[in-house]
Motif scaffolding. Structure first.
Motif, PDB file in Angstrom:
ATOM      1  N   VAL A  86      14.727  52.597 -27.511  1.00  0.00           N
ATOM      2  CA  VAL A  86      14.377  52.466 -28.936  1.00  0.00           C
ATOM      3  C   VAL A  86      15.543  52.943 -29.790  1.00  0.00           C
ATOM      4  O   VAL A  86      15.897  52.319 -30.786  1.00  0.00           O
ATOM      5  CB  VAL A  86      13.083  53.254 -29.250  1.00  0.00           C
ATOM      6  CG1 VAL A  86      12.866  53.371 -30.743  1.00  0.00           C
ATOM      7  CG2 VAL A  86      11.894  52.564 -28.612  1.00  0.00           C
ATOM      8  N   ARG A  87      16.186  54.052 -29.376  1.00  0.00           N
ATOM      9  CA  ARG A  87      17.352  54.545 -30.128  1.00  0.00           C
ATOM     10  C   ARG A  87      18.511  53.558 -30.085  1.00  0.00           C
ATOM     11  O   ARG A  87      19.300  53.474 -31.022  1.00  0.00           O
ATOM     12  CB  ARG A  87      17.811  55.898 -29.561  1.00  0.00           C
ATOM     13  CG  ARG A  87      17.209  57.067 -30.318  1.00  0.00           C
ATOM     14  CD  ARG A  87      17.792  58.391 -29.866  1.00  0.00           C
ATOM     15  NE  ARG A  87      16.910  58.915 -28.828  1.00  0.00           N
ATOM     16  CZ  ARG A  87      17.280  59.186 -27.579  1.00  0.00           C
ATOM     17  NH1 ARG A  87      18.511  59.027 -27.194  1.00  0.00           N
ATOM     18  NH2 ARG A  87      16.407  59.638 -26.703  1.00  0.00           N
ATOM     19  N   ALA A  88      18.604  52.789 -28.990  1.00  0.00           N
ATOM     20  CA  ALA A  88      19.665  51.791 -28.860  1.00  0.00           C
ATOM     21  C   ALA A  88      19.360  50.528 -29.661  1.00  0.00           C
ATOM     22  O   ALA A  88      20.203  49.633 -29.740  1.00  0.00           O
ATOM     23  CB  ALA A  88      19.863  51.423 -27.393  1.00  0.00           C
ATOM     24  N   GLY A  89      18.154  50.446 -30.240  1.00  0.00           N
ATOM     25  CA  GLY A  89      17.821  49.302 -31.087  1.00  0.00           C
ATOM     26  C   GLY A  89      17.094  48.183 -30.372  1.00  0.00           C
ATOM     27  O   GLY A  89      17.001  47.070 -30.895  1.00  0.00           O
ATOM     28  N   ILE A  90      16.587  48.437 -29.158  1.00  0.00           N
ATOM     29  CA  ILE A  90      15.856  47.411 -28.419  1.00  0.00           C
ATOM     30  C   ILE A  90      14.369  47.599 -28.691  1.00  0.00           C
ATOM     31  O   ILE A  90      13.838  48.690 -28.534  1.00  0.00           O
ATOM     32  CB  ILE A  90      16.156  47.517 -26.915  1.00  0.00           C
ATOM     33  CG1 ILE A  90      17.658  47.350 -26.677  1.00  0.00           C
ATOM     34  CG2 ILE A  90      15.371  46.476 -26.128  1.00  0.00           C
ATOM     35  CD1 ILE A  90      18.098  47.669 -25.285  1.00  0.00           C
ATOM     36  N   ALA A  91      13.700  46.530 -29.111  1.00  0.00           N
ATOM     37  CA  ALA A  91      12.281  46.612 -29.456  1.00  0.00           C
ATOM     38  C   ALA A  91      11.440  46.824 -28.194  1.00  0.00           C
ATOM     39  O   ALA A  91      11.717  46.228 -27.159  1.00  0.00           O
ATOM     40  CB  ALA A  91      11.836  45.335 -30.158  1.00  0.00           C
ATOM     41  N   PRO A  92      10.402  47.661 -28.282  1.00  0.00           N
ATOM     42  CA  PRO A  92       9.540  47.883 -27.109  1.00  0.00           C
ATOM     43  C   PRO A  92       8.874  46.611 -26.597  1.00  0.00           C
ATOM     44  O   PRO A  92       8.573  46.510 -25.415  1.00  0.00           O
ATOM     45  CB  PRO A  92       8.496  48.872 -27.620  1.00  0.00           C
ATOM     46  CG  PRO A  92       9.128  49.555 -28.762  1.00  0.00           C
ATOM     47  CD  PRO A  92      10.051  48.552 -29.377  1.00  0.00           C
ATOM     48  N   SER A  93       8.673  45.624 -27.451  1.00  0.00           N
ATOM     49  CA  SER A  93       8.045  44.382 -26.999  1.00  0.00           C
ATOM     50  C   SER A  93       8.972  43.596 -26.070  1.00  0.00           C
ATOM     51  O   SER A  93       8.520  42.693 -25.369  1.00  0.00           O
ATOM     52  CB  SER A  93       7.668  43.516 -28.200  1.00  0.00           C
ATOM     53  OG  SER A  93       8.810  43.196 -28.949  1.00  0.00           O
ATOM     54  N   GLY A 120      11.161  44.907 -20.167  1.00  0.00           N
ATOM     55  CA  GLY A 120      10.673  44.274 -18.947  1.00  0.00           C
ATOM     56  C   GLY A 120      10.616  42.767 -18.984  1.00  0.00           C
ATOM     57  O   GLY A 120      10.140  42.161 -18.028  1.00  0.00           O
ATOM     58  N   ARG A 121      11.088  42.136 -20.024  1.00  0.00           N
ATOM     59  CA  ARG A 121      11.072  40.670 -20.077  1.00  0.00           C
ATOM     60  C   ARG A 121      12.347  40.111 -19.483  1.00  0.00           C
ATOM     61  O   ARG A 121      13.403  40.712 -19.561  1.00  0.00           O
ATOM     62  CB  ARG A 121      10.973  40.185 -21.520  1.00  0.00           C
ATOM     63  CG  ARG A 121       9.609  40.329 -22.105  1.00  0.00           C
ATOM     64  CD  ARG A 121       9.517  39.472 -23.339  1.00  0.00           C
ATOM     65  NE  ARG A 121       8.283  39.695 -24.061  1.00  0.00           N
ATOM     66  CZ  ARG A 121       8.054  39.184 -25.247  1.00  0.00           C
ATOM     67  NH1 ARG A 121       8.952  38.460 -25.841  1.00  0.00           N
ATOM     68  NH2 ARG A 121       6.912  39.404 -25.832  1.00  0.00           N
ATOM     69  N   ARG A 122      12.223  38.936 -18.902  1.00  0.00           N
ATOM     70  CA  ARG A 122      13.397  38.256 -18.375  1.00  0.00           C
ATOM     71  C   ARG A 122      14.067  37.456 -19.481  1.00  0.00           C
ATOM     72  O   ARG A 122      13.415  37.022 -20.426  1.00  0.00           O
ATOM     73  CB  ARG A 122      12.998  37.305 -17.262  1.00  0.00           C
ATOM     74  CG  ARG A 122      12.517  38.018 -16.022  1.00  0.00           C
ATOM     75  CD  ARG A 122      11.992  37.050 -15.006  1.00  0.00           C
ATOM     76  NE  ARG A 122      13.014  36.080 -14.610  1.00  0.00           N
ATOM     77  CZ  ARG A 122      12.806  35.114 -13.731  1.00  0.00           C
ATOM     78  NH1 ARG A 122      11.627  34.975 -13.180  1.00  0.00           N
ATOM     79  NH2 ARG A 122      13.770  34.275 -13.423  1.00  0.00           N
ATOM     80  N   LYS A 123      15.361  37.235 -19.332  1.00  0.00           N
ATOM     81  CA  LYS A 123      16.054  36.369 -20.271  1.00  0.00           C
ATOM     82  C   LYS A 123      15.560  34.947 -20.058  1.00  0.00           C
ATOM     83  O   LYS A 123      15.344  34.524 -18.925  1.00  0.00           O
ATOM     84  CB  LYS A 123      17.564  36.412 -20.017  1.00  0.00           C
ATOM     85  CG  LYS A 123      18.236  37.627 -20.595  1.00  0.00           C
ATOM     86  CD  LYS A 123      19.702  37.690 -20.238  1.00  0.00           C
ATOM     87  CE  LYS A 123      20.441  36.408 -20.533  1.00  0.00           C
ATOM     88  NZ  LYS A 123      21.877  36.488 -20.211  1.00  0.00           N
TER      89      LYS A 123
END
Length: 58
Positions: free
Chosen positions: A21-28, A31-34
């Motif tokens: 979260v601090r790095a700016g990645i949304a929790p949603s 674990g998702r694949r590209k």
């Protein structure tokens, strides 16, 4: 009587979540694949280019 305060340590999963979260990645997005990129048929694209632009195309 003196009160003691219990300090809870965050679990490794909580620490990882906080770091993401601090790095700016949304929790949603956890674990998702590209998404897969569509397959490109370069041979077919070259043939289409020749039909569109003439034989000396490239």
């Amino acid at each position: 009587m003196k009160r003691t305060r219990i300090k809870l340590q965050p679990t490794p999963a909580q620490r990882k979540r906080d770091a993401l979260v601090r790095a700016g990645i949304a929790p949603s997005r956890f674990g998702r694949r590209k998404p897969a990129q569509p397959h490109r048929d370069r041979k077919r694209e070259a043939a289409r280019g020749e039909r569109k632009h003439g034989k000396d195309w490239e």
